[in-house]
Design an enzyme around this catalytic site. Structure first.
Site, mmCIF file in Angstrom:
data_model
loop_
_atom_site.group_PDB
_atom_site.id
_atom_site.type_symbol
_atom_site.label_atom_id
_atom_site.label_comp_id
_atom_site.label_asym_id
_atom_site.label_seq_id
_atom_site.Cartn_x
_atom_site.Cartn_y
_atom_site.Cartn_z
ATOM 1 N N ASP A 10 -7.603 3.999 6.367
ATOM 2 C CA ASP A 10 -6.398 4.493 5.684
ATOM 3 C C ASP A 10 -5.822 5.683 6.456
ATOM 4 O OD1 ASP A 10 -4.322 4.782 3.924
ATOM 5 O OD2 ASP A 10 -5.511 5.589 2.278
ATOM 6 N N ASN A 54 -4.621 9.793 -1.512
ATOM 7 C CA ASN A 54 -4.447 8.752 -2.526
ATOM 8 C C ASN A 54 -5.256 7.522 -2.129
ATOM 9 O OD1 ASN A 54 -3.551 6.690 -4.203
ATOM 10 N ND2 ASN A 54 -1.392 7.148 -3.969
ATOM 11 N N ASP A 84 0.820 -1.213 0.000
ATOM 12 C CA ASP A 84 0.000 0.000 0.000
ATOM 13 C C ASP A 84 0.853 1.262 0.000
ATOM 14 O OD1 ASP A 84 -2.670 1.301 0.242
ATOM 15 O OD2 ASP A 84 -1.710 2.104 2.030
#
Length: 428
Positions: free
Chosen positions: A303, A276, A150
Site C-alpha cells: 500500500d 487508512n 482502493d
C-alpha cells in the site's frame, strides 16, 4: 546480454548454491557452476529470492506527479527488491478506461525498472454508482485482471455483486477497500482507548469487518473471486478464516506497517502515522502476524502511498493518509516474521512473490528459482542492520514511519529478466 553467475547464495534461505543467468532466463542452479566470461556476483551468506511482487502500489501518475511518478515509483520498487508492481486506479484522471490503464502500462514498459500492471477502477470516477469499463480494460493492451476502488469502498452491495459477476467471465478479481463509510465519518484513528484519551474521532474495527463479511458472502453467492486489501483487525482475520473454511474464493493482504506499528504511536500526533486503515492495537498486530504465518492472510502488499511534504507536515486532522513502503517492506517482514520465527525465507518468497503473482496473474513472476525460469530475482543481505534514512529513498516522497528506526536486511541486487536494476544497493 552477458551471462551472470550468482555464486554461493542461499536460495530461499537454504543451502548455498550457484545460479547462472543467461540472457533473460536462469540457465542452471547448482554447486560449482562456472561460465567463461560471466559477470560474477559473490553472494555468500546472502539470501536469493524470486523477485518480489506488490499487488498494491500507488504510483500517482497521471495527475499527482508531485507525489510520485511511474519512473520514481518503479525505481523505489527495484530498490526494495520488486520486479513487478500493480498500480492502483486512484489517479487523476481515474484509471477507469482502457486509455488510462494503457498509459500507465506503457510508462512502465518505457522505464524498465520493474513491470507495471495497472489495476482498473471498479466504478466510474471511484464514485461507487456505475461500473467502469471493466471488459474494455481487460481487453486492452494492459490486460487488466484486478479491479479496485482502493481509497474508497465499493459500499453499494448491488454494485459489488455486479462487479463480481462481471469479472468472473474472464477470471478477474475485485480487490475491496473494506471501509463502511457511514461508520467512519470524521474518523481519524483506530477506535479504542487511545482515541478516547486523545479526543480523536474513532475508526471502529467493525467498519472493516462488516464489509468483509458481506463481500465474502457475495463472492460465495456469485461464485467469483474477491480480494481483501490491507486487512487490519483480528476480527477481519476470523471472518476470512471462516470464509476459507467454507471454500469461498477469497484472498487477503496485510501491509508491513500493520505487522509492526500500533495506534500507541498516534500519541505523538505525528501525521506520518496517519494511514487508512488506521494503525490498530497490539492484539490486532499479533493476530495479523499469526494469520500471515498460517496462510489465512495470503500475501504482504505495501500500500505504498507517497505524499508530498506539505500534505503530511501539517496538523493531524488536515494530513493526508498513507505511508511509503516499497523500500522498507522486506526489512519489516524480516523483523516481524522471519526474526521472530513465524516464517522462513521460503515462506517470505511465497507471501511476497509467488502468491501475489498468482492472484494478479503476473506472467513470469513469482516463479521458482530454477533452470528455464525467467531471471526475476532479488538478493538480500539478511545480516545487515541499519537505520532508515528517507533522504536516500528513490521514491519522490519521504513519508515513511520508519525514519531513524533500525531495521534488518538490505536488498543488494535486483534482476528483471536478467537485467540488473539494482547492483550493490545502487540503482543502475
Amino acid at each position: 546480454m552477458s551471462k551472470i553467475l550468482i555464486r554461493g547464495a542461499k536460495v530461499l534461505g537454504g543451502e548455498p548454491q550457484d545460479v547462472l543467468i543467461d540472457g533473460e532466463v536462469i540457465e542452471a542452479v547448482g554447486t560449482g557452476l562456472s561460465a567463461e566470461g560471466a559477470e560474477v556476483v559473490e553472494a555468500a551468506g546472502k539470501v536469493l529470492l524470486p523477485g518480489l511482487v506488490d499487488l498494491h502500489t500507488h504510483l500517482r501518475e497521471p495527475g499527482r506527479e508531485d507525489s510520485e511518478t511511474v519512473l520514481t515509483g518503479t525505481r523505489a520498487a527495484a530498490s526494495g527488491g520488486y520486479t513487478a508492481v500493480f498500480a492502483m486506479a486512484n489517479t487523476f484522471p481515474v484509471a477507469d478506461t482502457a486509455g488510462v490503464v494503457e498509459q500507465v502500462y506503457r510508462l512502465g514498459q518505457e522505464h524498465g525498472y520493474c513491470d507495471v500492471q495497472p489495476i482498473g477502477a471498479v466504478t466510474v470516477g471511484l464514485e461507487g454508482r456505475k461500473l467502469a469499463e471493466l471488459g474494455a480494460m481487460h481487453e486492452s493492451a494492459a490486460g487488466v485482471t484486478v479491479f479496485s476502488d482502493d481509497g474508497k469502498c465499493v459500499d453499494d452491495a448491488v454494485i459489488m455483486r455486479r462487479a463480481l459477476e462481471y469479472v468472473k467471465a474472464f477470471g478477474g478479481v475485485v480487490a475491496q477497500h473494506a471501509q463502511e463509510p457511514r461508520l467512519t465519518e470524521g474518523a481519524q484513528m483506530n477506535e479504542g482507548i487511545v482515541s478516547a484519551e486523545l479526543g480523536l474521532g474513532g475508526w471502529p474495527a467493525v467498519a472493516e469487518e462488516s464489509i468483509i463479511a458481506r463481500d465474502v458472502l457475495l463472492a460465495e453467492h456469485v461464485g467469483s473471486r474477491v480480494h481483501i486489501c490491507h486487512l487490519s483487525t483480528a476480527g477481519s482475520v476470523e471472518i476470512v478464516r471462516w470464509a476459507k473454511s467454507r471454500g469461498i474464493d477469497v484472498t487477503a493482504e496485510v501491509t508491513p506497517h500493520h505487522l509492526l506499528l500500533t495506534d500507541e504511536l498516534v500519541r505523538t500526533y505525528n501525521p506520518v502515522y496517519k494511514v487508512n486503515p488506521p494503525l490498530r492495537t497490539e492484539r490486532d498486530v499479533l493476530a495479523l502476524r499469526e494469520a500471515l504465518a498460517d496462510g489465512t492472510i495470503d500475501i504482504v502488499a505495501t500500500d505504498h502511498a507517497p505524499h508530498p511534504h506539505e500534505d503530511k507536515d501539517c496538523e493531524w486532522a488536515a494530513a493526508a493518509m498513507g505511508m511509503v513502503g516499497l523500500e522498507t517492506a522486506l526489512s519489516v517482514v524480516q523483523e516481524t516474521m522471519v526474526d521472530t520465527g513465524l516464517l522462513d525465507w521460503a515462506g517470505v518468497a511465497d507471501r511476497m512473490s509467488v502468491k501475489p503473482a498468482q492472484i494478479g496473474q503476473a506472467t513470469g513472476h513469482g516463479r521458482p528459482v530454477s533452470a528455464g525460469e525467467p531471471a526475476n530475482l532479488t538478493l538480500v543481505d539478511t545480516e545487515y542492520r541499519g537505520q532508515v534514512d528517507p533522504a536516500g529513498f528513490a521514491s519522490r516522497s519521504r513519508n515513511t514511519p520508519y525514519e531513524g528506526r533500525e531495521l534488518p536486511g538490505r536488498v543488494t541486487h535486483t534482476w528483471l529478466r536478467g537485467k540488473a536494476t539494482l547492483v550493490d544497493g545502487k540503482l543502475t
